[in-house]
Design a protein around this motif. Sequence first.
Motif, short mmCIF file in Angstrom:
data_model
loop_
_atom_site.label_atom_id
_atom_site.label_comp_id
_atom_site.label_asym_id
_atom_site.label_seq_id
_atom_site.Cartn_x
_atom_site.Cartn_y
_atom_site.Cartn_z
N LYS A 132 16.95 4.19 -21.71
CA LYS A 132 15.95 4.54 -20.70
C LYS A 132 16.28 3.73 -19.47
O LYS A 132 16.39 2.51 -19.53
CB LYS A 132 14.56 4.19 -21.22
N ALA A 133 16.44 4.40 -18.35
CA ALA A 133 16.92 3.69 -17.17
C ALA A 133 16.42 4.37 -15.90
O ALA A 133 15.87 5.47 -15.93
CB ALA A 133 18.46 3.63 -17.18
N GLY A 134 16.62 3.66 -14.78
CA GLY A 134 16.39 4.26 -13.48
C GLY A 134 15.00 4.08 -12.91
O GLY A 134 14.67 4.71 -11.91
N GLY A 135 14.18 3.19 -13.50
CA GLY A 135 12.82 3.02 -13.01
C GLY A 135 12.63 1.84 -12.08
O GLY A 135 11.49 1.43 -11.81
N GLY A 136 13.72 1.28 -11.56
CA GLY A 136 13.63 0.07 -10.75
C GLY A 136 12.78 0.20 -9.51
O GLY A 136 12.05 -0.73 -9.14
N ASP A 137 12.85 1.34 -8.84
CA ASP A 137 12.06 1.51 -7.61
C ASP A 137 10.56 1.58 -7.92
O ASP A 137 9.74 1.09 -7.15
CB ASP A 137 12.51 2.76 -6.86
N VAL A 138 10.21 2.18 -9.06
CA VAL A 138 8.81 2.25 -9.46
C VAL A 138 8.29 0.85 -9.79
O VAL A 138 7.18 0.47 -9.41
CB VAL A 138 8.64 3.19 -10.67
N PHE A 139 9.08 0.08 -10.51
CA PHE A 139 8.69 -1.29 -10.85
C PHE A 139 8.59 -2.15 -9.60
O PHE A 139 7.68 -2.97 -9.47
CB PHE A 139 9.69 -1.88 -11.84
N LEU A 140 9.51 -1.98 -8.67
CA LEU A 140 9.46 -2.72 -7.41
C LEU A 140 8.17 -2.40 -6.65
O LEU A 140 7.55 -3.29 -6.07
CB LEU A 140 10.69 -2.40 -6.56
N ALA A 141 7.76 -1.14 -6.66
CA ALA A 141 6.51 -0.76 -5.99
C ALA A 141 5.32 -1.42 -6.66
O ALA A 141 4.38 -1.87 -5.98
CB ALA A 141 6.36 0.76 -6.00
N LEU A 142 5.33 -1.51 -7.99
CA LEU A 142 4.25 -2.20 -8.70
C LEU A 142 4.18 -3.66 -8.29
O LEU A 142 3.10 -4.20 -8.03
CB LEU A 142 4.46 -2.08 -10.20
N MET A 143 5.33 -4.30 -8.19
CA MET A 143 5.35 -5.69 -7.77
C MET A 143 4.83 -5.83 -6.34
O MET A 143 3.98 -6.69 -6.06
CB MET A 143 6.78 -6.24 -7.86
N ALA A 144 5.33 -5.00 -5.44
CA ALA A 144 4.99 -5.13 -4.02
C ALA A 144 3.54 -4.80 -3.74
O ALA A 144 2.89 -5.46 -2.91
CB ALA A 144 5.91 -4.24 -3.19
N GLU A 145 3.00 -3.79 -4.41
CA GLU A 145 1.67 -3.28 -4.08
C GLU A 145 0.55 -3.94 -4.88
O GLU A 145 -0.58 -4.01 -4.39
CB GLU A 145 1.65 -1.76 -4.29
N ARG A 146 0.86 -4.43 -6.07
CA ARG A 146 -0.21 -4.98 -6.90
C ARG A 146 0.04 -6.42 -7.33
O ARG A 146 -0.79 -7.29 -7.10
CB ARG A 146 -0.42 -4.09 -8.13
N MET A 147 1.19 -6.67 -7.96
CA MET A 147 1.41 -7.99 -8.53
C MET A 147 1.41 -9.08 -7.46
O MET A 147 0.66 -10.06 -7.54
CB MET A 147 2.73 -8.03 -9.31
N LEU A 148 2.27 -8.94 -6.47
CA LEU A 148 2.42 -10.00 -5.49
C LEU A 148 1.15 -10.26 -4.70
O LEU A 148 0.75 -11.43 -4.54
CB LEU A 148 3.60 -9.70 -4.56
N PRO A 149 0.47 -9.22 -4.18
CA PRO A 149 -0.77 -9.50 -3.43
C PRO A 149 -1.85 -10.15 -4.28
O PRO A 149 -2.52 -11.09 -3.82
CB PRO A 149 -1.19 -8.11 -2.94
N GLN A 150 -2.04 -9.69 -5.51
CA GLN A 150 -3.09 -10.26 -6.36
C GLN A 150 -2.78 -11.70 -6.73
O GLN A 150 -3.66 -12.57 -6.69
CB GLN A 150 -3.27 -9.40 -7.62
N LEU A 151 -1.53 -11.98 -7.11
CA LEU A 151 -1.16 -13.34 -7.49
C LEU A 151 -1.22 -14.28 -6.29
O LEU A 151 -1.66 -15.43 -6.41
CB LEU A 151 0.24 -13.34 -8.11
N ALA A 152 -0.79 -13.80 -5.12
CA ALA A 152 -0.84 -14.63 -3.92
C ALA A 152 -2.27 -15.02 -3.58
O ALA A 152 -2.55 -16.17 -3.23
CB ALA A 152 -0.20 -13.90 -2.74
N LYS A 153 -3.18 -14.07 -3.72
CA LYS A 153 -4.58 -14.35 -3.40
C LYS A 153 -5.20 -15.31 -4.40
O LYS A 153 -5.88 -16.28 -4.02
CB LYS A 153 -5.37 -13.04 -3.37
N GLU A 154 -4.98 -15.09 -5.68
CA GLU A 154 -5.64 -15.90 -6.70
C GLU A 154 -5.08 -17.31 -6.77
O GLU A 154 -5.83 -18.27 -6.99
CB GLU A 154 -5.51 -15.23 -8.07
N PHE A 155 -3.76 -17.47 -6.57
CA PHE A 155 -3.12 -18.77 -6.80
C PHE A 155 -2.65 -19.42 -5.50
O PHE A 155 -1.91 -20.40 -5.55
CB PHE A 155 -1.96 -18.62 -7.78
N SER A 156 -3.07 -18.91 -4.35
CA SER A 156 -2.71 -19.49 -3.05
C SER A 156 -1.19 -19.60 -2.89
O SER A 156 -0.63 -20.69 -2.71
CB SER A 156 -3.36 -20.88 -2.88
N LEU A 157 -0.51 -18.46 -2.96
CA LEU A 157 0.94 -18.40 -2.83
C LEU A 157 1.31 -17.89 -1.45
O LEU A 157 0.72 -16.96 -0.93
CB LEU A 157 1.53 -17.48 -3.91
#
Length: 288
Positions: A132-157
């Motif tokens: 199973k391959a080829g989902g890197g752009d979808v995962f990158l969008a998850l990081m950029a749109e949800r993971m990074l903003p939420q973690l930055a806000k909660e943990f002062s990053l």
Amino acid sequence: MHRRSFLAATSFIAGLSALRSRSALSETSSPTHRLAQRRFDSADGQRHYQVFVAVPVADPPAEGWPAIYMLDGNAAFDALQQADLDLVRDHALVGIGYEEGRNDPDNRDLDYTPPFSLDGMTFPADPPSMEKAGGGDVFLALMAERMLPQLAKEFSLDPTRRMLWGHSYGGLFAVNALFKQPDLFRSYYAISPSLSWHAPLMLHAEGVSQHRAVGQSELVILYEVVEAGGDERRRARLQRRRMIFDEMFKRLGARADIALTHRAYPGENHGSMFGVGMRAALARGVPK
């Protein structure tokens, strides 16, 4: 480069095994960092991510903590020792892993590899791959749109001082992320990256890549020296790998928007580069 070859490393300091468990315990401490975990789901609900966070116990600076985001987060936090955290007393560490555990190759294969169709072209694998391959752009969008903003806000990053670190397919993902979203991270650390995956896909990706809007992205590529040998097919793959690396270094080194560092490590192998590369990134930190 075998997709299941990322390092099986030793355990972290006492208490982190409890942090990784799926019990009610969600936070514990080290002498230098507060440890926590958070959960995210993929947009389709099919993959479930366990994110491990180590934040300095001191008060954060006004702009927030610089942060090192590590793929294969289960393995990365397993490998950490207190001596490693001592290197980053002024940095947060974020390990992006899976609820299913460190040995979840199918999901990481999908998440870390870029689409093998690009700009109207399809790049076949050699040998043909059933993964199973080829989902890197979808995962990158998850990081950029949800993971990074939420973690930055909660943990002062600090959103302007963050590093993306990855090994093997994770290193491939880091380079693809640089090409797709060069302003998302300040630094991109690619350890033994699988740049010859579906070759010459990544060379074409570089040719149509985005450029950083202002300043430079730091790109560090560290890799083992693979000895020639074996049957004709293996020798051909090693020759293709060397060609891809040499051409990529030539192109990236000529770009004004990228500060490239690359280094070969004779005597290391694909698995051992996980620990070597992780500690090189911790010692370097995220530049200002």
